[in-house]
Design a protein around this motif. Structure first.
Motif, mmCIF file in Angstrom:
data_model
loop_
_atom_site.group_PDB
_atom_site.id
_atom_site.type_symbol
_atom_site.label_atom_id
_atom_site.label_comp_id
_atom_site.label_asym_id
_atom_site.label_seq_id
_atom_site.Cartn_x
_atom_site.Cartn_y
_atom_site.Cartn_z
ATOM 1 N N PHE A 41 0.849 -1.189 0.000
ATOM 2 C CA PHE A 41 0.000 0.000 0.000
ATOM 3 C C PHE A 41 0.889 1.246 0.000
ATOM 4 N N GLY A 45 -2.491 6.290 -0.379
ATOM 5 C CA GLY A 45 -3.580 5.456 0.105
ATOM 6 C C GLY A 45 -4.127 4.506 -0.933
ATOM 7 N N PRO A 47 -3.631 0.708 -3.223
ATOM 8 C CA PRO A 47 -2.915 -0.559 -3.347
ATOM 9 C C PRO A 47 -1.971 -0.483 -4.538
ATOM 10 N N THR A 76 2.311 4.745 4.166
ATOM 11 C CA THR A 76 0.947 5.246 3.963
ATOM 12 C C THR A 76 0.696 6.529 4.756
ATOM 13 N N TRP A 246 -8.237 0.287 -6.460
ATOM 14 C CA TRP A 246 -9.169 0.413 -5.347
ATOM 15 C C TRP A 246 -10.519 -0.256 -5.606
ATOM 16 N N GLN A 307 -8.362 8.331 0.898
ATOM 17 C CA GLN A 307 -7.879 7.013 0.484
ATOM 18 C C GLN A 307 -7.039 6.368 1.584
ATOM 19 N N ARG A 308 -6.233 7.178 2.252
ATOM 20 C CA ARG A 308 -5.409 6.619 3.337
ATOM 21 C C ARG A 308 -6.288 6.125 4.486
ATOM 22 N N THR A 311 -7.707 2.879 3.515
ATOM 23 C CA THR A 311 -6.681 1.838 3.632
ATOM 24 C C THR A 311 -6.538 1.385 5.076
ATOM 25 N N TYR A 380 -4.121 -7.079 1.267
ATOM 26 C CA TYR A 380 -3.750 -6.927 -0.147
ATOM 27 C C TYR A 380 -4.082 -8.182 -0.944
#
Length: 404
Positions: A41, A45, A47, A76, A246, A307-308, A311, A380
């Protein structure tokens, strides 16, 4: 011996990265190249498009000698924490130079800006607080505060993404009193956030990923990536029938948000200012990740910040787990992902003088930050079908460093 360090994501490795790598070697007359690479990651944020093992092979095939994983708790994070973790690893591995790409391409303004902000720290912090109170995001507040503080002065432009990261590398070197000399190389042809191709051979990773996922093929991007990346992406698709983005994780995110209580969400790392209420409100009616973030977003939260947080929800990373993290935190270990013969010989020559444990196999090392890395790896790999999923989860513990 000249040892140059670079900090990378390689998402995926492209011609611009190859240019940076080759110029870093030339600029510093390097004998050894050490890449600190984000794991599964990334800082925005997201993958990574392929696993860290796949990207390690790309790096080694292109001339990197040692590939070290930047732990999730740094990879991240905001630029300051990201840089602190990376510099601490390079310093522990006795790098004497660091070479990063920037929009400017000249190192002196980075050093001058760091010295200026150290001198004006109290005034700078007060200006940031002033702008945060207006409702803008923290990165925007920093940019506005810097602009006001430096008006009329010939200093670094900190509104540009690579300049920002480069500044924090220089700042981290100074804070850690690292014996590292910073260098910078000007980015060519494509900007960091460019979403479309503007050159026949150089493109941003953002535009390359967009082209891959828009066309569900890598055939239209082969002029922008070296042969090792073409081979690596093709092999990954053949093995796993998927590349990571994502949308592949949205159903998992939706399940997690809908089944967690507000109190549980409130304890997720970076979840602040009632953001959990907005997430709960919009998750049920959203049909994809992009739609969800568009509904949750306000001017206070950048897309990257959201996004972070998402995650951290997926990996269930809590504020309590990262309570010891702060802007001066450094990495407590070195996770070795891959090495060339030269890298192996270099590591052997300095091993007795490296102040951090070097981890070559997870099953032989324990640390709270490693536990977070393990959860990130589990997350993941959850989008794979069996038996690939179980095989790749097991690989996280069993895989020894890749050698070439």
């Amino acid at each position: 011996m000249n040892v140059v360090g670079i900090v990378v994501e390689y998402n995926p490795f492209h011609n611009g990265h190859l240019f940076h790598l080759q110029e870093s070697i030339k600029e510093t007359d390097a004998d050894i190249v050490i890449a600190v690479m984000s794991g599964n990651f990334l800082q925005r944020g997201e993958p990574a498009i392929t696993s860290k093992w796949n990207r390690t092979k790309m790096a080694l095939a292109s001339g990197v000698d040692l590939v070290i994983e930047l732990p999730y708790v740094f990879a991240t994070q905001k630029a300051e924490t990201f840089a602190n973790g990376a510099i601490s690893i390079l310093n522990a591995l006795k790098c004497n130079t660091l070479c990063f790409g920037s929009e400017l391409g000249v190192i002196d303004p980075f050093v001058a800006t760091n010295e200026f902000l150290l001198e004006k720290k109290q005034e700078y912090d007060q200006l940031i607080k002033k702008y945060v109170k207006t409702g803008v995001s923290y990165p925007t507040a920093m940019t506005l505060a810097f602009k006001e503080l430096t008006e009329g002065k010939a200093l670094l432009d900190l509104s540009l993404p690579n300049n920002i990261l480069g500044f924090h590398y220089v700042k981290s070197i100074a804070l850690q009193k690292a014996a590292i000399t910073p260098h910078t190389i000007k980015r060519t042809s494509a900007n960091y956030h460019d979403e479309d191709f503007s050159s026949p051979t150089i493109a941003s990773a953002t535009s390359i990923r967009k082209a891959i996922f828009s066309n569900e093929s890598i055939h239209n991007i082969t002029s922008y990536i070296p042969p090792c990346t073409v081979e690596g992406l093709n092999h990954y698709i053949q093995e796993n029938s998927i590349l990571h983005h994502w949308e592949e994780y949205f159903q998992l995110l939706k399940y997690t948000v809908m089944t967690m209580t507000l109190e549980e969400l409130r304890f997720i790392y970076e979840m602040e200012e009632g953001l959990e209420y907005r997430m709960k409100k919009f998750i049920g009616e959203s049909t994809n990740f992009k739609e969800f973030l568009e509904k949750v977003k306000t001017k206070r939260y950048t897309w990257t910040r959201l996004q972070r947080v998402c995650t951290h929800i997926l990996t269930r990373t809590t504020k309590l787990q990262l309570k010891h993290m702060n802007s001066n935190e450094t990495s407590p270990y070195i996770r070795l992902l891959g090495m060339s013969k030269s890298g192996q010989n270099y590591l052997r020559s300095i091993k007795k003088h490296v102040p951090l444990p070097i981890v070559s196999k997870l099953s032989s090392f324990k640390h709270p930050f490693i536990e977070v890395d393990i959860k990130a790896s589990f997350t993941y790999n959850m989008i794979f079908q069996e038996p690939n999923r179980s095989y790749l989860i097991k690989q996280e513990f069993a895989q020894t460093p890749i050698t070439v």
